[in-house]
Design a protein around this motif. Structure first.
Motif, PDB file in Angstrom:
ATOM      1  N   THR A   1       0.764  -1.366  -0.222  1.00 27.36           N
ATOM      2  CA  THR A   1      -0.089   0.197  -0.081  1.00 27.36           C
ATOM      3  C   THR A   1       1.059   1.189   0.081  1.00 27.36           C
ATOM      4  OG1 THR A   1      -0.047   0.282   2.448  1.00 27.36           O
ATOM      5  CG2 THR A   1      -1.970  -1.489   0.606  1.00 27.36           C
ATOM      6  N   ARG A   2       2.453   1.424   0.070  1.00 28.51           N
ATOM      7  CA  ARG A   2       3.209   1.804   0.250  1.00 28.51           C
ATOM      8  C   ARG A   2       2.769   3.119   0.846  1.00 28.51           C
ATOM      9  NH1 ARG A   2       6.532   5.131  -4.801  1.00 28.51           N
ATOM     10  NH2 ARG A   2       8.427   6.100  -3.042  1.00 28.51           N
ATOM     11  N   TYR A   3       2.603   3.136   2.536  1.00 27.64           N
ATOM     12  CA  TYR A   3       2.430   4.145   3.264  1.00 27.64           C
ATOM     13  C   TYR A   3       3.514   4.782   3.515  1.00 27.64           C
ATOM     14  CZ  TYR A   3      -0.524   0.787   5.519  1.00 27.64           C
ATOM     15  OH  TYR A   3      -1.945  -0.226   6.014  1.00 27.64           O
ATOM     16  N   ASP A   4       4.825   4.847   3.128  1.00 25.60           N
ATOM     17  CA  ASP A   4       5.307   5.523   3.757  1.00 25.60           C
ATOM     18  C   ASP A   4       5.872   6.667   2.020  1.00 25.60           C
ATOM     19  OD1 ASP A   4       6.813   4.607   5.686  1.00 25.60           O
ATOM     20  OD2 ASP A   4       7.716   3.255   4.108  1.00 25.60           O
ATOM     21  N   LYS A   5       5.677   8.061   2.248  1.00 31.47           N
ATOM     22  CA  LYS A   5       5.450   8.826   1.426  1.00 31.47           C
ATOM     23  C   LYS A   5       7.027   9.518   0.997  1.00 31.47           C
ATOM     24  CE  LYS A   5       1.495  10.989   3.659  1.00 31.47           C
ATOM     25  NZ  LYS A   5       0.748  12.088   3.936  1.00 31.47           N
ATOM     26  N   LEU A   6       7.547   9.244   1.788  1.00 28.91           N
ATOM     27  CA  LEU A   6       9.522   9.763   1.508  1.00 28.91           C
ATOM     28  C   LEU A   6      10.021   8.460   0.560  1.00 28.91           C
ATOM     29  CD1 LEU A   6      10.696  11.511   4.290  1.00 28.91           C
ATOM     30  CD2 LEU A   6      10.166  12.321   2.182  1.00 28.91           C
ATOM     31  N   ALA A   7      11.055   8.045  -0.616  1.00 28.66           N
ATOM     32  CA  ALA A   7      11.169   7.208  -1.348  1.00 28.66           C
ATOM     33  C   ALA A   7      11.886   6.987  -0.202  1.00 28.66           C
ATOM     34  CB  ALA A   7      11.568   7.825  -2.153  1.00 28.66           C
ATOM     35  N   ALA A   8      13.627   7.602   0.097  1.00 32.64           N
ATOM     36  CA  ALA A   8      14.104   6.536   1.187  1.00 32.64           C
ATOM     37  C   ALA A   8      13.400   6.036   2.133  1.00 32.64           C
ATOM     38  CB  ALA A   8      15.022   7.314   1.591  1.00 32.64           C
ATOM     39  N   ASN A   9      12.188   6.201   2.273  1.00 38.64           N
ATOM     40  CA  ASN A   9      11.742   4.907   3.815  1.00 38.64           C
ATOM     41  C   ASN A   9      11.497   4.117   2.839  1.00 38.64           C
ATOM     42  OD1 ASN A   9      13.137   7.257   5.509  1.00 38.64           O
ATOM     43  ND2 ASN A   9      10.613   8.184   5.727  1.00 38.64           N
ATOM     44  N   TYR A  10      10.878   3.905   1.997  1.00 36.21           N
ATOM     45  CA  TYR A  10      10.135   2.612   1.527  1.00 36.21           C
ATOM     46  C   TYR A  10      11.021   1.642   0.747  1.00 36.21           C
ATOM     47  CZ  TYR A  10       7.245   0.744  -2.543  1.00 36.21           C
ATOM     48  OH  TYR A  10       6.034  -0.036  -2.636  1.00 36.21           O
ATOM     49  N   LEU A  11      12.354   2.432   0.614  1.00 33.02           N
ATOM     50  CA  LEU A  11      12.929   2.102  -0.254  1.00 33.02           C
ATOM     51  C   LEU A  11      14.046   1.320   1.155  1.00 33.02           C
ATOM     52  CD1 LEU A  11      14.713   0.643  -2.344  1.00 33.02           C
ATOM     53  CD2 LEU A  11      16.500   2.720  -1.993  1.00 33.02           C
ATOM     54  N   ALA A  12      13.930   1.598   2.349  1.00 34.46           N
ATOM     55  CA  ALA A  12      14.436   0.757   3.409  1.00 34.46           C
ATOM     56  C   ALA A  12      13.903  -0.136   3.961  1.00 34.46           C
ATOM     57  CB  ALA A  12      14.713   2.057   4.356  1.00 34.46           C
ATOM     58  N   PHE A  13      12.257  -0.031   3.389  1.00 32.40           N
ATOM     59  CA  PHE A  13      11.514  -1.217   4.083  1.00 32.40           C
ATOM     60  C   PHE A  13      11.208  -2.274   3.252  1.00 32.40           C
ATOM     61  CE2 PHE A  13       7.874  -3.302   5.169  1.00 32.40           C
ATOM     62  CZ  PHE A  13       7.665  -3.128   6.438  1.00 32.40           C
ATOM     63  N   ILE A  14      11.708  -1.834   2.253  1.00 30.52           N
ATOM     64  CA  ILE A  14      11.932  -2.977   1.311  1.00 30.52           C
ATOM     65  C   ILE A  14      12.782  -3.612   1.243  1.00 30.52           C
ATOM     66  CG2 ILE A  14      12.408  -3.109  -1.123  1.00 30.52           C
ATOM     67  CD1 ILE A  14      10.386  -1.227  -2.348  1.00 30.52           C
ATOM     68  N   LYS A  15      14.070  -2.842   1.790  1.00 27.04           N
ATOM     69  CA  LYS A  15      15.520  -3.945   2.122  1.00 27.04           C
ATOM     70  C   LYS A  15      15.154  -4.660   3.140  1.00 27.04           C
ATOM     71  CE  LYS A  15      18.332  -0.753  -0.563  1.00 27.04           C
ATOM     72  NZ  LYS A  15      19.992   0.539   0.416  1.00 27.04           N
ATOM     73  N   LEU A  16      14.448  -4.259   4.414  1.00 34.30           N
ATOM     74  CA  LEU A  16      13.926  -5.361   5.335  1.00 34.30           C
ATOM     75  C   LEU A  16      13.393  -6.312   5.592  1.00 34.30           C
ATOM     76  CD1 LEU A  16      13.766  -1.985   8.052  1.00 34.30           C
ATOM     77  CD2 LEU A  16      15.947  -3.884   8.059  1.00 34.30           C
ATOM     78  N   ALA A  17      12.173  -6.057   4.204  1.00 37.89           N
ATOM     79  CA  ALA A  17      11.327  -7.274   3.699  1.00 37.89           C
ATOM     80  C   ALA A  17      12.244  -8.385   2.657  1.00 37.89           C
ATOM     81  CB  ALA A  17      10.176  -6.420   3.223  1.00 37.89           C
ATOM     82  N   SER A  18      12.952  -7.676   2.201  1.00 35.65           N
ATOM     83  CA  SER A  18      13.902  -8.208   1.432  1.00 35.65           C
ATOM     84  C   SER A  18      14.801  -9.274   2.145  1.00 35.65           C
ATOM     85  CB  SER A  18      14.717  -7.688   0.364  1.00 35.65           C
ATOM     86  OG  SER A  18      14.059  -6.979  -0.377  1.00 35.65           O
ATOM     87  N   ILE A  19      15.899  -8.349   3.428  1.00 32.14           N
ATOM     88  CA  ILE A  19      16.515  -9.572   4.146  1.00 32.14           C
ATOM     89  C   ILE A  19      15.574 -10.750   4.936  1.00 32.14           C
ATOM     90  CG2 ILE A  19      17.948  -9.017   6.675  1.00 32.14           C
ATOM     91  CD1 ILE A  19      18.797  -6.219   5.213  1.00 32.14           C
ATOM     92  N   ARG A  20      14.366 -10.369   5.141  1.00 33.00           N
ATOM     93  CA  ARG A  20      13.209 -11.066   6.446  1.00 33.00           C
ATOM     94  C   ARG A  20      13.569 -11.967   5.426  1.00 33.00           C
ATOM     95  NH1 ARG A  20       7.313 -10.672   6.553  1.00 33.00           N
ATOM     96  NH2 ARG A  20       7.440 -12.144   8.169  1.00 33.00           N
ATOM     97  N   ILE A  21      12.799 -12.123   4.258  1.00 32.00           N
ATOM     98  CA  ILE A  21      12.724 -12.900   2.572  1.00 32.00           C
ATOM     99  C   ILE A  21      14.118 -14.199   3.490  1.00 32.00           C
ATOM    100  CG2 ILE A  21      11.990 -13.545   0.538  1.00 32.00           C
ATOM    101  CD1 ILE A  21      10.367 -10.573   0.661  1.00 32.00           C
ATOM    102  N   TRP A  22      14.744 -13.315   2.736  1.00 32.87           N
ATOM    103  CA  TRP A  22      16.337 -13.978   2.705  1.00 32.87           C
ATOM    104  C   TRP A  22      16.520 -14.661   4.279  1.00 32.87           C
ATOM    105  CZ3 TRP A  22      21.012 -14.031   4.757  1.00 32.87           C
ATOM    106  CH2 TRP A  22      22.070 -14.467   4.412  1.00 32.87           C
ATOM    107  N   LEU A  23      16.853 -14.437   5.059  1.00 32.18           N
ATOM    108  CA  LEU A  23      16.412 -14.867   6.263  1.00 32.18           C
ATOM    109  C   LEU A  23      15.578 -16.255   6.678  1.00 32.18           C
ATOM    110  CD1 LEU A  23      17.408 -12.071   8.377  1.00 32.18           C
ATOM    111  CD2 LEU A  23      18.720 -13.685   7.679  1.00 32.18           C
ATOM    112  N   ARG A  24      14.192 -16.378   6.170  1.00 36.73           N
ATOM    113  CA  ARG A  24      13.230 -17.142   6.071  1.00 36.73           C
ATOM    114  C   ARG A  24      14.026 -18.312   5.521  1.00 36.73           C
ATOM    115  NH1 ARG A  24       7.401 -15.740   6.455  1.00 36.73           N
ATOM    116  NH2 ARG A  24       7.735 -15.238   9.004  1.00 36.73           N
ATOM    117  N   ALA A  25      14.528 -17.890   3.927  1.00 32.65           N
ATOM    118  CA  ALA A  25      14.694 -18.918   2.840  1.00 32.65           C
ATOM    119  C   ALA A  25      16.285 -19.698   3.518  1.00 32.65           C
ATOM    120  CB  ALA A  25      15.110 -18.712   1.689  1.00 32.65           C
ATOM    121  N   ASN A  26      17.222 -18.902   3.527  1.00 35.28           N
ATOM    122  CA  ASN A  26      18.334 -19.795   4.834  1.00 35.28           C
ATOM    123  C   ASN A  26      18.775 -20.046   6.180  1.00 35.28           C
ATOM    124  OD1 ASN A  26      18.992 -19.535   1.669  1.00 35.28           O
ATOM    125  ND2 ASN A  26      20.003 -17.551   2.189  1.00 35.28           N
ATOM    126  N   GLU A  27      17.583 -19.944   6.531  1.00 39.11           N
ATOM    127  CA  GLU A  27      17.975 -20.080   7.904  1.00 39.11           C
ATOM    128  C   GLU A  27      18.003 -21.792   8.038  1.00 39.11           C
ATOM    129  OE1 GLU A  27      13.660 -19.699  10.106  1.00 39.11           O
ATOM    130  OE2 GLU A  27      12.900 -21.088   8.992  1.00 39.11           O
TER     131      GLU A  27
END
Length: 98
Positions: free
Chosen positions: A69-95
């Motif tokens: 839904t893109r809650y974040d108004k700033l692109a930098a905050n949105y990109l930071a959350f995408i990076k966090l979500a990507s790390i979470r997915i990667w950790l789940r795949a490689n645990e």
């Protein structure tokens, strides 16, 4: 929705026009060929598999409501959350299962 006869070539014509549009933008369309096509198109199963992985990643990352839904108004905050979500997915795949 349009009902087509079994021998109608409109679907192939629609695919051909979308391929031309993609080529005009400097990209390469990689759609699997059908047996009944009049003119065969170039297809790479390796590229298709890689594209499928990318699409699945974006489908997985969109399960996070904040990304979808893109809650974040700033692109930098949105990109930071995408990076966090990507790390979470990667950790789940490689645990480890120890």
């Amino acid at each position: 929705m349009v009902a087509l006869s079994a021998g109608h070539d409109a679907v192939v014509q629609m695919i051909d026009t979308s391929v031309v549009r993609v080529h005009q933008q400097g990209a390469w369309a990689n759609t699997p060929p059908k047996r009944n096509r009049k003119a065969p198109i170039c297809f790479s199963p390796y590229l298709y598999r890689a594209r499928n992985l990318v699409e699945r990643f974006f489908d997985t990352i969109k399960q996070c409501r904040r990304v979808a839904t893109r809650y974040d108004k700033l692109a930098a905050n949105y990109l930071a959350f995408i990076k966090l979500a990507s790390i979470r997915i990667w950790l789940r795949a490689n645990e480890s299962t120890r």
